[in-house]
Design a protein around this motif. Sequence first.
Motif, PDB file in Angstrom:
ATOM      1  N   LEU A 234       0.834  -1.207   0.000  1.00 15.44           N
ATOM      2  CA  LEU A 234       0.000   0.000   0.000  1.00 15.44           C
ATOM      3  C   LEU A 234       0.867   1.254   0.000  1.00 15.44           C
ATOM      4  CD1 LEU A 234      -2.856   1.249   0.182  1.00 15.44           C
ATOM      5  CD2 LEU A 234      -2.568   1.196   2.675  1.00 15.44           C
ATOM      6  N   LEU A 235       1.892   1.282   0.837  1.00 18.96           N
ATOM      7  CA  LEU A 235       2.778   2.449   0.894  1.00 18.96           C
ATOM      8  C   LEU A 235       3.470   2.695  -0.452  1.00 18.96           C
ATOM      9  CD1 LEU A 235       4.376   2.012   4.431  1.00 18.96           C
ATOM     10  CD2 LEU A 235       2.873   3.889   3.688  1.00 18.96           C
ATOM     11  N   LYS A 236       3.894   1.630  -1.103  1.00 13.41           N
ATOM     12  CA  LYS A 236       4.541   1.783  -2.415  1.00 13.41           C
ATOM     13  C   LYS A 236       3.574   2.377  -3.435  1.00 13.41           C
ATOM     14  CE  LYS A 236       8.074  -1.785  -1.910  1.00 13.41           C
ATOM     15  NZ  LYS A 236       8.534  -3.128  -2.312  1.00 13.41           N
ATOM     16  N   LYS A 237       2.344   1.915  -3.423  1.00 11.39           N
ATOM     17  CA  LYS A 237       1.348   2.455  -4.361  1.00 11.39           C
ATOM     18  C   LYS A 237       1.034   3.911  -4.048  1.00 11.39           C
ATOM     19  CE  LYS A 237      -0.704  -1.950  -5.596  1.00 11.39           C
ATOM     20  NZ  LYS A 237      -1.856  -2.841  -5.535  1.00 11.39           N
ATOM     21  N   LEU A 238       0.911   4.238  -2.780  1.00 10.08           N
ATOM     22  CA  LEU A 238       0.636   5.631  -2.406  1.00 10.08           C
ATOM     23  C   LEU A 238       1.817   6.526  -2.745  1.00 10.08           C
ATOM     24  CD1 LEU A 238      -1.168   5.059   1.007  1.00 10.08           C
ATOM     25  CD2 LEU A 238      -2.195   6.002  -1.075  1.00 10.08           C
ATOM     26  N   LYS A 239       3.040   6.007  -2.578  1.00 15.66           N
ATOM     27  CA  LYS A 239       4.241   6.800  -2.870  1.00 15.66           C
ATOM     28  C   LYS A 239       4.302   7.192  -4.345  1.00 15.66           C
ATOM     29  CE  LYS A 239       8.234   8.434  -1.420  1.00 15.66           C
ATOM     30  NZ  LYS A 239       8.292   9.529  -0.465  1.00 15.66           N
ATOM     31  N   SER A 240       3.743   6.354  -5.200  1.00 17.62           N
ATOM     32  CA  SER A 240       3.779   6.625  -6.637  1.00 17.62           C
ATOM     33  C   SER A 240       2.754   7.674  -7.072  1.00 17.62           C
ATOM     34  CB  SER A 240       3.553   5.330  -7.426  1.00 17.62           C
ATOM     35  OG  SER A 240       2.199   4.924  -7.314  1.00 17.62           O
ATOM     36  N   ARG A 241       1.938   8.116  -6.134  1.00 13.40           N
ATOM     37  CA  ARG A 241       0.882   9.075  -6.465  1.00 13.40           C
ATOM     38  C   ARG A 241       1.260  10.477  -5.986  1.00 13.40           C
ATOM     39  NH1 ARG A 241      -4.749   6.307  -6.693  1.00 13.40           N
ATOM     40  NH2 ARG A 241      -5.253   8.504  -6.952  1.00 13.40           N
ATOM     41  N   PRO A 242       1.447  11.398  -6.913  1.00 13.84           N
ATOM     42  CA  PRO A 242       1.812  12.767  -6.516  1.00 13.84           C
ATOM     43  C   PRO A 242       0.660  13.524  -5.846  1.00 13.84           C
ATOM     44  CG  PRO A 242       1.560  12.610  -8.895  1.00 13.84           C
ATOM     45  CD  PRO A 242       1.423  11.221  -8.358  1.00 13.84           C
ATOM     46  N   ASP A 243      -0.550  12.977  -5.918  1.00 12.28           N
ATOM     47  CA  ASP A 243      -1.718  13.644  -5.339  1.00 12.28           C
ATOM     48  C   ASP A 243      -1.991  13.228  -3.899  1.00 12.28           C
ATOM     49  OD1 ASP A 243      -2.386  11.030  -6.223  1.00 12.28           O
ATOM     50  OD2 ASP A 243      -4.496  11.552  -6.455  1.00 12.28           O
ATOM     51  N   VAL A 244      -1.088  12.429  -3.315  1.00 15.73           N
ATOM     52  CA  VAL A 244      -1.295  11.907  -1.958  1.00 15.73           C
ATOM     53  C   VAL A 244      -0.080  12.193  -1.089  1.00 15.73           C
ATOM     54  CG1 VAL A 244      -1.705   9.844  -0.561  1.00 15.73           C
ATOM     55  CG2 VAL A 244      -2.818  10.068  -2.788  1.00 15.73           C
ATOM     56  N   GLU A 245      -0.351  12.657   0.138  1.00 16.63           N
ATOM     57  CA  GLU A 245       0.683  12.837   1.152  1.00 16.63           C
ATOM     58  C   GLU A 245       0.417  11.812   2.248  1.00 16.63           C
ATOM     59  OE1 GLU A 245       2.135  16.877   2.584  1.00 16.63           O
ATOM     60  OE2 GLU A 245       0.849  16.221   4.246  1.00 16.63           O
ATOM     61  N   VAL A 246       1.383  10.943   2.491  1.00 15.71           N
ATOM     62  CA  VAL A 246       1.224   9.863   3.465  1.00 15.71           C
ATOM     63  C   VAL A 246       1.844  10.273   4.794  1.00 15.71           C
ATOM     64  CG1 VAL A 246       1.835   7.489   4.052  1.00 15.71           C
ATOM     65  CG2 VAL A 246       1.202   8.070   1.703  1.00 15.71           C
ATOM     66  N   HIS A 247       1.015  10.171   5.842  1.00 13.59           N
ATOM     67  CA  HIS A 247       1.460  10.379   7.218  1.00 13.59           C
ATOM     68  C   HIS A 247       1.458   8.999   7.868  1.00 13.59           C
ATOM     69  CE1 HIS A 247       1.213  14.839   7.350  1.00 13.59           C
ATOM     70  NE2 HIS A 247       0.552  14.577   6.238  1.00 13.59           N
ATOM     71  N   GLY A 248       2.632   8.522   8.275  1.00 14.54           N
ATOM     72  CA  GLY A 248       2.740   7.157   8.753  1.00 14.54           C
ATOM     73  C   GLY A 248       3.169   7.042  10.196  1.00 14.54           C
ATOM     74  N   VAL A 249       2.700   5.959  10.812  1.00 15.38           N
ATOM     75  CA  VAL A 249       3.104   5.615  12.171  1.00 15.38           C
ATOM     76  C   VAL A 249       3.180   4.092  12.248  1.00 15.38           C
ATOM     77  CG1 VAL A 249       0.723   5.759  13.030  1.00 15.38           C
ATOM     78  CG2 VAL A 249       2.610   5.910  14.630  1.00 15.38           C
ATOM     79  N   VAL A 250       4.226   3.608  12.892  1.00 16.66           N
ATOM     80  CA  VAL A 250       4.499   2.170  12.973  1.00 16.66           C
ATOM     81  C   VAL A 250       4.688   1.803  14.434  1.00 16.66           C
ATOM     82  CG1 VAL A 250       6.055   0.320  12.220  1.00 16.66           C
ATOM     83  CG2 VAL A 250       5.642   2.294  10.711  1.00 16.66           C
TER      84      VAL A 250
END
Length: 189
Positions: A20-36
Amino acid sequence: MKKIIVAITGASGSVYAVDLLKKLKSRPDVEVHGVVSRWAWENLRLETSLTQEEVIALMDVYYEEENLGAAIASGSFLTDGMVIVPASMKTVAGIAHGFSETLIGRAADVILKEQRRLVIVPRETPLSVIHLENLTKLARLGVVIAPPMPAFYTQPQTISDLVSRQTDRLLDLLGLPQADAVRWQGEEK
């Protein structure tokens, strides 16, 4: 730009989060805020070949699990949704009962109170009555419960195909459909 929170907990199935993160990273229209979570790091080590640095690099903004002062801990920080993948039953129970001990729980609590999209990918089997009651409680609150259940009508050839179909569905649920997602086209009779 859409802001999506991706939380990874200690349940098995971290490959779904990475895909999922890889797919989101490929999208310039999305900013991912992550927590692990702490145990998610352990599962990422066991289940993937990625380092912590490589996982964090898939996120635009990374927060430590203990950082309850993070932007995503406040309702005034506007997001378009949150996905918890995979979601441990401990995390599910905490969210269902309003126990916001970690940033993942607090961010989910904020998403719920602000009536934004929350998608939970529970990874446990078999499910006990307690698990089912917690998941049902969340579903009644509007949370999308999306267990990673493979679909075989697309005739997947690899484990990667199965994982990809699941994460494509997660993107659909977040309102971010993948152009190359494999979809059922129906049958001619």
